[in-house]
Enzyme design. Structure first.
Site, PDB file in Angstrom:
ATOM      1  CB  CYS A 112      -0.841  -0.080   1.264  1.00  0.00           C
ATOM      2  SG  CYS A 112      -1.959   1.255   1.455  1.00  0.00           S
ATOM      3  CB  CYS A 123     -12.291  11.775   4.515  1.00  0.00           C
ATOM      4  SG  CYS A 123     -12.171  11.880   2.731  1.00  0.00           S
ATOM      5  CB  CYS A 126      -9.348   9.700   6.647  1.00  0.00           C
ATOM      6  SG  CYS A 126      -7.723   9.248   6.022  1.00  0.00           S
ATOM      7  CD  GLU A 167      -7.834  11.383  -4.209  1.00  0.00           C
ATOM      8  OE1 GLU A 167      -8.475  10.803  -3.328  1.00  0.00           O
ATOM      9  OE2 GLU A 167      -7.741  10.937  -5.363  1.00  0.00           O
ATOM     10  CG  HIS A 223     -16.216   5.858   2.155  1.00  0.00           C
ATOM     11  ND1 HIS A 223     -15.961   4.553   1.786  1.00  0.00           N
ATOM     12  CD2 HIS A 223     -14.989   6.453   2.227  1.00  0.00           C
ATOM     13  CE1 HIS A 223     -14.660   4.377   1.646  1.00  0.00           C
ATOM     14  NE2 HIS A 223     -14.044   5.504   1.892  1.00  0.00           N
ATOM     15  CG  ASN A 296      -9.390  -0.435  11.368  1.00  0.00           C
ATOM     16  OD1 ASN A 296      -9.088  -0.886  12.466  1.00  0.00           O
ATOM     17  ND2 ASN A 296      -9.407  -1.152  10.270  1.00  0.00           N
TER      18      ASN A 296
HETATM   19  N1  SAH Z   1      -7.275   9.188  -0.833  1.00  0.00           N
HETATM   20  C1  SAH Z   1      -7.638   7.951  -1.436  1.00  0.00           C
HETATM   21  C2  SAH Z   1      -6.663   6.832  -1.139  1.00  0.00           C
HETATM   22  C3  SAH Z   1      -6.104   6.740   0.252  1.00  0.00           C
HETATM   23  S1  SAH Z   1      -7.265   6.294   1.518  1.00  0.00           S
HETATM   24  C4  SAH Z   1      -9.054   7.561  -1.067  1.00  0.00           C
HETATM   25  O1  SAH Z   1      -9.629   8.221  -0.201  1.00  0.00           O
HETATM   26  O2  SAH Z   1      -9.581   6.627  -1.667  1.00  0.00           O
HETATM   27  C5  SAH Z   1      -7.517   4.562   1.188  1.00  0.00           C
HETATM   28  C6  SAH Z   1      -8.834   4.013   1.715  1.00  0.00           C
HETATM   29  O3  SAH Z   1      -8.814   3.936   3.167  1.00  0.00           O
HETATM   30  C7  SAH Z   1     -10.046   4.869   1.359  1.00  0.00           C
HETATM   31  O4  SAH Z   1     -11.109   4.071   0.905  1.00  0.00           O
HETATM   32  C8  SAH Z   1     -10.376   5.500   2.695  1.00  0.00           C
HETATM   33  O5  SAH Z   1     -11.705   5.931   2.737  1.00  0.00           O
HETATM   34  C9  SAH Z   1     -10.071   4.376   3.626  1.00  0.00           C
HETATM   35  N2  SAH Z   1     -10.021   4.777   5.033  1.00  0.00           N
HETATM   36  C10 SAH Z   1      -9.569   5.924   5.535  1.00  0.00           C
HETATM   37  N3  SAH Z   1      -9.682   5.934   6.881  1.00  0.00           N
HETATM   38  C11 SAH Z   1     -10.220   4.734   7.217  1.00  0.00           C
HETATM   39  C12 SAH Z   1     -10.570   4.123   8.472  1.00  0.00           C
HETATM   40  N4  SAH Z   1     -10.366   4.739   9.619  1.00  0.00           N
HETATM   41  N5  SAH Z   1     -11.109   2.867   8.456  1.00  0.00           N
HETATM   42  C13 SAH Z   1     -11.268   2.229   7.277  1.00  0.00           C
HETATM   43  N6  SAH Z   1     -10.952   2.747   6.078  1.00  0.00           N
HETATM   44  C14 SAH Z   1     -10.436   3.997   6.046  1.00  0.00           C
HETATM   45 FE1  SF4 Z   2      -9.977  11.226   2.439  1.00  0.00          FE
HETATM   46 FE2  SF4 Z   2      -8.346   9.467   1.210  1.00  0.00          FE
HETATM   47 FE3  SF4 Z   2      -7.431  11.882   1.975  1.00  0.00          FE
HETATM   48 FE4  SF4 Z   2      -8.021  10.085   3.817  1.00  0.00          FE
HETATM   49  S1  SF4 Z   2      -6.410   9.912   2.291  1.00  0.00           S
HETATM   50  S2  SF4 Z   2      -8.565  12.276   3.851  1.00  0.00           S
HETATM   51  S3  SF4 Z   2      -9.763   9.040   2.892  1.00  0.00           S
HETATM   52  S4  SF4 Z   2      -9.030  11.502   0.464  1.00  0.00           S
END
Ligand code: SAH
Ligand code: SF4
Length: 363
Positions: A112, A123, A126, A167, A223, A296
């Site tokens: 990853c 988000c 996150c 992202e 989501h 998570n």
């Molecule tokens: N920015 C991109 C890629 C990185 S995040 C995106 O948002 O898709 C990768 C994945 O992890 C995304 O689907 C995101 O929503 C998820 N993710 C982020 N925080 C998380 C959490 N606490 N529990 C589970 N999935 C999470």
């Molecule tokens: Fe949102 Fe992906 Fe950025 Fe986390 S890494 S803030 S899930 S866009």
């Protein structure tokens, strides 16, 4: 900053050689040193003339990402904290055999990869976005995460997901370059079906990807199946509401064939039957498979995952409505747990200086 050695693309190297009056067969020799023999210095490329080595050294930087910390053991999910040349910190994760991931039975080791230091999209659930965005990674820094981890674990990586910090579509040019290198026979040589970009839904870039010839898979972090729910947890939805986003997805699917949805299940937020119903409609329309990921918990954030019963009910609802949906079961194999949201634990470096948050993990 000079471009990094591990971000070199064969065709550009051929141009470079031509301008410097060197024969074109040297290009393949050099990419072999970088991506096959994994030699990180031009000085060590002993079958190149000295003059050419000096010219290359003047043009490109040798990689400077170094391991600051490793968490986890060889048989489990391992988290690698890397220090970049400017002292910023990023994380990559190595996940062992993960048969359920994107339905590829042959998955062995998945990495990853982070695409940015921090993330600007904020988000609400996150950890990566909590500290804001610092900078984009260049292609070399992305490829280097893979090279370093293969070196440390001594095994070949079969699958690459851009689901670490950042992202990817906000750093598209560099991500596409990294994918070209990871995919190419002269590069790392991982098949396009084993490379996945995950996006929070940048509609214009999804359209751009539809027209790009680089091969990979695309996963959309949905989501939420209505603007109300998605907008509550993903600020990007204000800029690209579902209608705009899904039109871009239609366009992408028409051109490239398919995409996957990721849907994290957050208790009381997006796990209702109504959301499942709306989600099923969207997925059917795009013929998309859904990966359900139990949320998570992130320290300091209010969200939690629904009960196992509720998770399974959500999945059954989707299945009953004609949608293929997988639900991640094993904690250690939980790719999202591994990548997007590691627990905030340590702030490394000088505490008086605002620096990147290190998301160290509980494995
Ligand atoms: N920015 C991109 C890629 C990185 S995040 C995106 O948002 O898709 C990768 C994945 O992890 C995304 O689907 C995101 O929503 C998820 N993710 C982020 N925080 C998380 C959490 N606490 N529990 C589970 N999935 C999470
Ligand atoms: Fe949102 Fe992906 Fe950025 Fe986390 S890494 S803030 S899930 S866009």
């Amino acid at each position: 900053m000079k471009p990094s050695l591990t971000g070199i693309v064969l065709e550009e190297l051929a141009d470079f050689l031509q301008t410097h009056g060197a024969p074109s067969y040297r290009a393949k020799q050099i990419t072999d040193w970088i991506y096959k023999k994994r030699i990180a210095s031009f000085d060590a490329m002993t079958d190149l003339p000295n003059e050419l080595r000096a010219q290359l050294t003047a043009e490109f930087d040798t990689p400077k990402i170094e391991v600051a910390r490793i968490l986890g053991s060889k048989d489990t999910t391992q988290k690698f904290l890397f220090r970049l040349c400017d002292q910023n910190l990023i994380e990559s994760v190595l996940i062992p055999a993960s048969p359920a991931l994107y339905g590829q039975p042959s998955d062995r080791r998945t990495i990853c990869v982070s695409s940015q230091v921090g993330c600007a999209y904020g988000c609400k659930f996150c950890a990566s976005g909590l500290d804001g965005w610092t900078r984009n990674l260049d292609a070399g820094e992305m490829v280097q995460q893979l090279i370093e981890i293969e070196k440390i674990c001594g095994e070949k990586i079969d699958n690459v997901v851009f689901m670490g910090m950042g992202e990817p579509l906000a750093n598209l040019k560099n991500v596409l370059r990294a994918i070209r290198i990871i995919n190419a026979a002269w590069g790392i040589g991982i098949g396009a079906r084993h490379i996945t970009i995950s996006t929070s839904g940048l509609a214009p870039q999804i359209r751009e990807l539809a027209n790009d010839t680089t091969q990979f898979r695309l996963a959309l972090s949905l989501h939420g199946a209505t603007d109300e729910v998605r907008g509550r947890i993903m600020p990007v939805n204000r800029k690209y509401p579902l209608k705009v986003l899904l039109e871009a997805c239609d366009y992408y699917v028409a051109k490239k064939g398919r995409m996957t949805f990721e849907y994290i299940l957050i208790a009381g937020v997006n796990d209702s039957d109504e959301q499942a119903g709306e989600l099923a409609k969207i997925a059917r329309h795009l013929a998309a498979k859904i990966n359900l990921i139990p949320y998570n918990t992130v320290e300091g954030l209010e969200w939690s995952r629904p009960s196992r019963f509720r998770q399974e009910k959500f999945q059954s609802f989707l299945r009953e409505h004609g949608v293929t949906a997988t639900l991640r079961r094993e904690k250690g194999h939980d790719i999202a747990a591994a990548c997007g949201q590691l627990r905030l634990q340590t702030r490394i470096g000088d505490p008086s200086r605002p620096g990147p948050l290190v998301r160290a993990a509980t494995v």
